[in-house]
Scaffold this motif. Sequence first.
Motif, mmCIF file in Angstrom:
data_model
loop_
_atom_site.group_PDB
_atom_site.id
_atom_site.type_symbol
_atom_site.label_atom_id
_atom_site.label_comp_id
_atom_site.label_asym_id
_atom_site.label_seq_id
_atom_site.Cartn_x
_atom_site.Cartn_y
_atom_site.Cartn_z
ATOM 1 N N PHE A 198 -96.584 -66.090 -63.953
ATOM 2 C CA PHE A 198 -95.668 -66.184 -62.814
ATOM 3 C C PHE A 198 -94.275 -66.601 -63.287
ATOM 4 N N LYS A 199 -94.267 -67.553 -64.192
ATOM 5 C CA LYS A 199 -92.977 -68.078 -64.661
ATOM 6 C C LYS A 199 -92.161 -66.992 -65.347
ATOM 7 N N THR A 200 -92.775 -66.246 -66.247
ATOM 8 C CA THR A 200 -92.040 -65.233 -66.988
ATOM 9 C C THR A 200 -91.752 -63.999 -66.139
ATOM 10 N N ASP A 201 -92.709 -63.580 -65.334
ATOM 11 C CA ASP A 201 -92.533 -62.367 -64.523
ATOM 12 C C ASP A 201 -91.528 -62.564 -63.396
ATOM 13 N N LEU A 202 -91.605 -63.718 -62.735
ATOM 14 C CA LEU A 202 -90.848 -63.935 -61.507
ATOM 15 C C LEU A 202 -89.647 -64.859 -61.679
ATOM 16 N N GLY A 203 -89.454 -65.377 -62.881
ATOM 17 C CA GLY A 203 -88.306 -66.247 -63.126
ATOM 18 C C GLY A 203 -88.406 -67.596 -62.444
ATOM 19 N N LEU A 204 -89.613 -68.148 -62.398
ATOM 20 C CA LEU A 204 -89.830 -69.418 -61.713
ATOM 21 C C LEU A 204 -89.611 -70.604 -62.647
ATOM 22 N N THR A 205 -89.278 -71.748 -62.060
ATOM 23 C CA THR A 205 -89.302 -72.990 -62.819
ATOM 24 C C THR A 205 -90.755 -73.332 -63.137
ATOM 25 N N ASP A 206 -90.958 -74.265 -64.061
ATOM 26 C CA ASP A 206 -92.317 -74.725 -64.362
ATOM 27 C C ASP A 206 -92.999 -75.236 -63.092
ATOM 28 N N GLU A 207 -92.230 -75.976 -62.288
ATOM 29 C CA GLU A 207 -92.793 -76.592 -61.084
ATOM 30 C C GLU A 207 -93.198 -75.542 -60.054
ATOM 31 N N ALA A 208 -92.344 -74.544 -59.862
ATOM 32 C CA ALA A 208 -92.658 -73.496 -58.895
ATOM 33 C C ALA A 208 -93.861 -72.671 -59.355
ATOM 34 N N ALA A 209 -93.916 -72.360 -60.652
ATOM 35 C CA ALA A 209 -95.042 -71.593 -61.186
ATOM 36 C C ALA A 209 -96.346 -72.364 -61.040
ATOM 37 N N ALA A 210 -96.299 -73.660 -61.328
ATOM 38 C CA ALA A 210 -97.497 -74.498 -61.187
ATOM 39 C C ALA A 210 -97.922 -74.590 -59.735
ATOM 40 N N ALA A 211 -96.956 -74.718 -58.825
ATOM 41 C CA ALA A 211 -97.265 -74.815 -57.398
ATOM 42 C C ALA A 211 -97.920 -73.538 -56.887
ATOM 43 N N MET A 212 -97.387 -72.401 -57.293
ATOM 44 C CA MET A 212 -97.946 -71.121 -56.864
ATOM 45 C C MET A 212 -99.377 -70.958 -57.361
#
Length: 266
Positions: free
Chosen positions: A23-37
């Motif tokens: 999610f982080k690499t594909d969608l450009g999320l922060t660590d926190e946003a990727a972990a939350a998702m």
Amino acid sequence: MIRLKSLLTEAASPLAVSWAKKFKTDLGLTDEAAAAMAANIQHESGFIASRIQGDGIKTGTLSDSGGLGYSWAQWTFGPRKTNFRDHVLNKFKVDIKKEPATNKYAYDFLKHEIVRYPGFDFNQFKTETDINKATADFVTNYEQAGKPMLASRIAIANDILKQIKPETISPAQSYSMKGKTLYPVNSSKHDFTNVRNEPVINNGLVDNIIAVIKWPNPVGVVKADKYDSQNMHWYYVKLPKDVSLAHNYGWVRFDAVTINKNEKYV
């Protein structure tokens, strides 16, 4: 979506950690946003694309789900299940009313829906650095779970975060790094450094070189370290062969380094 009972424990599954990195690499999320998702999807379905809402683990087609939630985000309300089916039918020529959904279909629909779902500000979510806020935002405004069980989701999110966020070394930290092997973070901003004769920013280059050291190659083993007058942390290392054929020692300074050689997603 109505979640009757948490499918998994409050510990992150290896699958959730793996998807968080994607999610982080594909969608450009922060660590926190990727972990939350990833935590929210683990809580909803355990990343089982054909999962049907309810206690235990029941799987099947979209038709089998009836009026219950289905797939990754336990899509239920309004046209979301219909939209899921139409999206997969149009793009992959597969009818998930007749065949169980797969992770490929679930992820592709999530990426399609999440950037345009009413009431969910994806651009704000992707930059969130507060793990609690990110987790609550995702379940409340995107998943829209009837019984969010937020404490459990946050616990999973924090466990994921610990596994995807690198241990970075800040210049403000005051302990010695002697004996540690340093690696640069995986970011274009931090994959090069000047190699100095002394831990001073403008004091002569070793071999007159600017070292390019990219993940996962090590910077080197720290023989000594020192802070300069600007409180910047310098490391005295023996340079790798591909940086200096003479294997010279030199002082290097990175804005961020990690001691985890396996850390890629930073």
